[in-house]
Scaffold this motif. Structure first.
Motif, mmCIF file in Angstrom:
data_model
loop_
_atom_site.group_PDB
_atom_site.id
_atom_site.type_symbol
_atom_site.label_atom_id
_atom_site.label_comp_id
_atom_site.label_asym_id
_atom_site.label_seq_id
_atom_site.Cartn_x
_atom_site.Cartn_y
_atom_site.Cartn_z
ATOM 1 N N ALA A 191 0.822 -1.209 0.000
ATOM 2 C CA ALA A 191 0.000 0.000 0.000
ATOM 3 C C ALA A 191 0.857 1.260 0.000
ATOM 4 O O ALA A 191 0.567 2.228 -0.715
ATOM 5 C CB ALA A 191 -0.929 -0.006 1.208
ATOM 6 N N LEU A 192 1.912 1.256 0.789
ATOM 7 C CA LEU A 192 2.785 2.431 0.859
ATOM 8 C C LEU A 192 3.587 2.608 -0.428
ATOM 9 O O LEU A 192 3.774 3.737 -0.910
ATOM 10 C CB LEU A 192 3.722 2.308 2.056
ATOM 11 N N LYS A 193 4.053 1.495 -0.996
ATOM 12 C CA LYS A 193 4.790 1.585 -2.259
ATOM 13 C C LYS A 193 3.902 2.104 -3.376
ATOM 14 O O LYS A 193 4.366 2.826 -4.272
ATOM 15 C CB LYS A 193 5.371 0.224 -2.623
ATOM 16 N N ALA A 194 2.621 1.763 -3.315
ATOM 17 C CA ALA A 194 1.686 2.242 -4.329
ATOM 18 C C ALA A 194 1.519 3.756 -4.276
ATOM 19 O O ALA A 194 1.088 4.365 -5.264
ATOM 20 C CB ALA A 194 0.327 1.562 -4.161
ATOM 21 N N ARG A 195 1.858 4.349 -3.136
ATOM 22 C CA ARG A 195 1.810 5.820 -2.984
ATOM 23 C C ARG A 195 3.146 6.449 -3.326
ATOM 24 O O ARG A 195 3.379 7.630 -3.080
ATOM 25 C CB ARG A 195 1.400 6.200 -1.565
ATOM 26 N N GLN B 184 -6.091 -5.555 8.044
ATOM 27 C CA GLN B 184 -5.355 -4.585 7.232
ATOM 28 C C GLN B 184 -6.083 -3.251 7.153
ATOM 29 O O GLN B 184 -5.453 -2.184 7.214
ATOM 30 C CB GLN B 184 -5.104 -5.133 5.833
ATOM 31 N N ARG B 185 -7.402 -3.281 7.033
ATOM 32 C CA ARG B 185 -8.155 -2.026 7.014
ATOM 33 C C ARG B 185 -7.968 -1.250 8.313
ATOM 34 O O ARG B 185 -7.825 -0.026 8.297
ATOM 35 C CB ARG B 185 -9.642 -2.304 6.766
ATOM 36 N N ALA B 186 -7.965 -1.957 9.432
ATOM 37 C CA ALA B 186 -7.761 -1.293 10.723
ATOM 38 C C ALA B 186 -6.371 -0.683 10.799
ATOM 39 O O ALA B 186 -6.190 0.437 11.305
ATOM 40 C CB ALA B 186 -7.981 -2.284 11.854
ATOM 41 N N ILE B 187 -5.390 -1.401 10.303
ATOM 42 C CA ILE B 187 -4.010 -0.893 10.306
ATOM 43 C C ILE B 187 -3.890 0.349 9.439
ATOM 44 O O ILE B 187 -3.307 1.363 9.843
ATOM 45 C CB ILE B 187 -3.049 -1.994 9.829
ATOM 46 N N ARG B 188 -4.448 0.291 8.242
ATOM 47 C CA ARG B 188 -4.350 1.442 7.337
ATOM 48 C C ARG B 188 -5.072 2.656 7.916
ATOM 49 O O ARG B 188 -4.616 3.797 7.721
ATOM 50 C CB ARG B 188 -4.926 1.082 5.960
ATOM 51 N N PHE C 60 -0.389 9.769 10.224
ATOM 52 C CA PHE C 60 0.559 10.417 9.329
ATOM 53 C C PHE C 60 -0.077 11.207 8.193
ATOM 54 O O PHE C 60 0.628 11.824 7.394
ATOM 55 C CB PHE C 60 1.512 9.373 8.735
ATOM 56 N N GLY C 61 -1.405 11.193 8.113
ATOM 57 C CA GLY C 61 -2.083 11.981 7.093
ATOM 58 C C GLY C 61 -1.859 11.501 5.676
ATOM 59 O O GLY C 61 -1.917 12.307 4.732
ATOM 60 N N ILE C 62 -1.599 10.205 5.504
ATOM 61 C CA ILE C 62 -1.378 9.657 4.178
ATOM 62 C C ILE C 62 -2.606 8.859 3.759
ATOM 63 O O ILE C 62 -3.157 8.096 4.539
ATOM 64 C CB ILE C 62 -0.112 8.768 4.152
ATOM 65 N N ASP C 63 -3.047 9.074 2.529
ATOM 66 C CA ASP C 63 -4.265 8.411 2.050
ATOM 67 C C ASP C 63 -3.939 6.984 1.621
ATOM 68 O O ASP C 63 -3.203 6.756 0.657
ATOM 69 C CB ASP C 63 -4.829 9.194 0.860
ATOM 70 N N LEU C 64 -4.498 6.023 2.322
ATOM 71 C CA LEU C 64 -4.287 4.608 2.009
ATOM 72 C C LEU C 64 -5.594 3.916 1.636
ATOM 73 O O LEU C 64 -5.670 2.687 1.663
ATOM 74 C CB LEU C 64 -3.635 3.884 3.194
ATOM 75 N N SER C 65 -6.597 4.703 1.285
ATOM 76 C CA SER C 65 -7.909 4.134 0.945
ATOM 77 C C SER C 65 -7.887 3.510 -0.444
ATOM 78 O O SER C 65 -7.014 3.782 -1.256
ATOM 79 C CB SER C 65 -8.979 5.212 1.029
#
Length: 217
Positions: A32-36, A201-205, A212-217
Motif C-alpha cells: 500500500a505504501l509503495k503504491a503511494r 489490514q483495514r484497521a491498520i491502514r 501520518f495523514g497519508i491516504d491509504l484508501s
C-alpha cells in the motif's frame, strides 16, 4: 544511538505474541505504501543485518531453557544496535518508511513481562544502546493466546523455541504487550488480530492514515 539524527522517513513497528499475523500485515502495508510512491524497507528482529540474523538463530532455535532472560535481552540488544545503526537509521535519513516485524517492545514483553527480568534493567539497557530512539508508530496485533499458538504451530517454520514455552508464559506475554500499549498511548495502537486478514489490514491502514495523514484508501 543518537536520537537527534534527522528522521525524514518513518519507523513503524509491528508487535504481538506468536501467530498474530505480523508478517502478513507488514507485506500488505508495504504494498500500500509503495503504491503511494514511497520507498519502503521491510525488516525484522532479531535480524535485519547479517550479524542480526546470526543472533536470531541463537534465540529462536534450541531448548527453551537455553538462555537466561538477561542473556536473551543482551543478545537482542546486540542485534538491535546493528539493525538500527546499519539499516534503520540510514533508511530513515534518506526518507524511507521502515516496517519492522518486532522491535524493542518485544524485549520488554518477552524478557521483562513474560520472563520476569527486571524491567528497569531493560530500560537501562535500552538507554545505553539506543538512547531515546524509538518508533514513530507501534502496531500491537492482539490475539487470544490459544488462537495465536495454533496459528504459529500450523505455520511450522521451525523457529519454535518460544512457541514451545508453557501457556502461562504466553498469557504473561499478551498481558505485557497490552500494558505497554496502555503506557505508551501516543506511540502504540492495539489492533484486533483475530478477524480476517483484510479486516485487520483495514484497521491498520486507518491508524497509519490517521497518524501520518497519508491516504491509504
Amino acid at each position: 544511538m543518537s536520537a537527534t539524527a534527522e528522521k525524514k522517513g518513518k519507523l513503524i513497528t509491528f508487535e504481538g505474541g506468536e501467530g498474530g499475523g505480523k508478517s502478513t500485515q507488514i507485506g500488505l502495508l508495504t504494498k500500500a505504501l509503495k503504491a503511494r510512491g514511497l520507498e519502503v524497507v521491510r525488516t525484522r528482529e532479531p535480524g535485519g543485518t547479517p550479524g542480526g540474523e546470526k543472533i536470531r538463530s541463537l534465540l529462536v532455535n534450541g531448548d527453551i531453557d537455553l538462555w537466561k532472560p538477561l542473556s536473551e535481552a543482551l543478545l537482542n540488544y546486540a542485534a538491535r544496535f546493528e539493525h538500527v545503526s546499519r539499516l534503520i537509521v540510514p533508511a530513515l535519513e534518506r526518507g524511507a518508511w521502515v516496517l519492522s516485524d518486532r522491535f524493542s517492545d518485544s524485549t520488554l514483553a518477552y524478557q521483562g513481562y513474560a520472563h520476569a527480568l527486571d524491567r528497569e534493567t531493560i530500560a537501562r539497557l535500552h538507554r545505553l544502546v539506543l538512547g531515546a530512539f524509538e518508533p514513530d508508530l507501534t502496531l500491537i496485533l492482539d490475539i487470544p493466546v490459544d488462537v495465536g499458538l495454533a496459528r504459529a504451530r500450523a505455520r511450522g517454520d521451525g523457529e519454535d523455541r518460544y512457541e514451545r514455552m508453557e501457556v502461562s508464559f504466553h498469557h504473561r506475554l499478551r498481558d505485557g504487550f497490552l500494558d505497554i500499549a496502555r503506557k505508551n498511548i501516543a506511540r502504540c495502537a492495539i489492533i484486533d488480530g483475530e478477524p480476517g486478514v483484510d479486516d485487520v489490514q483495514r484497521a491498520i491502514r486507518a491508524v497509519v492514515q490517521s497518524r501520518f495523514g497519508i491516504d491509504l484508501s
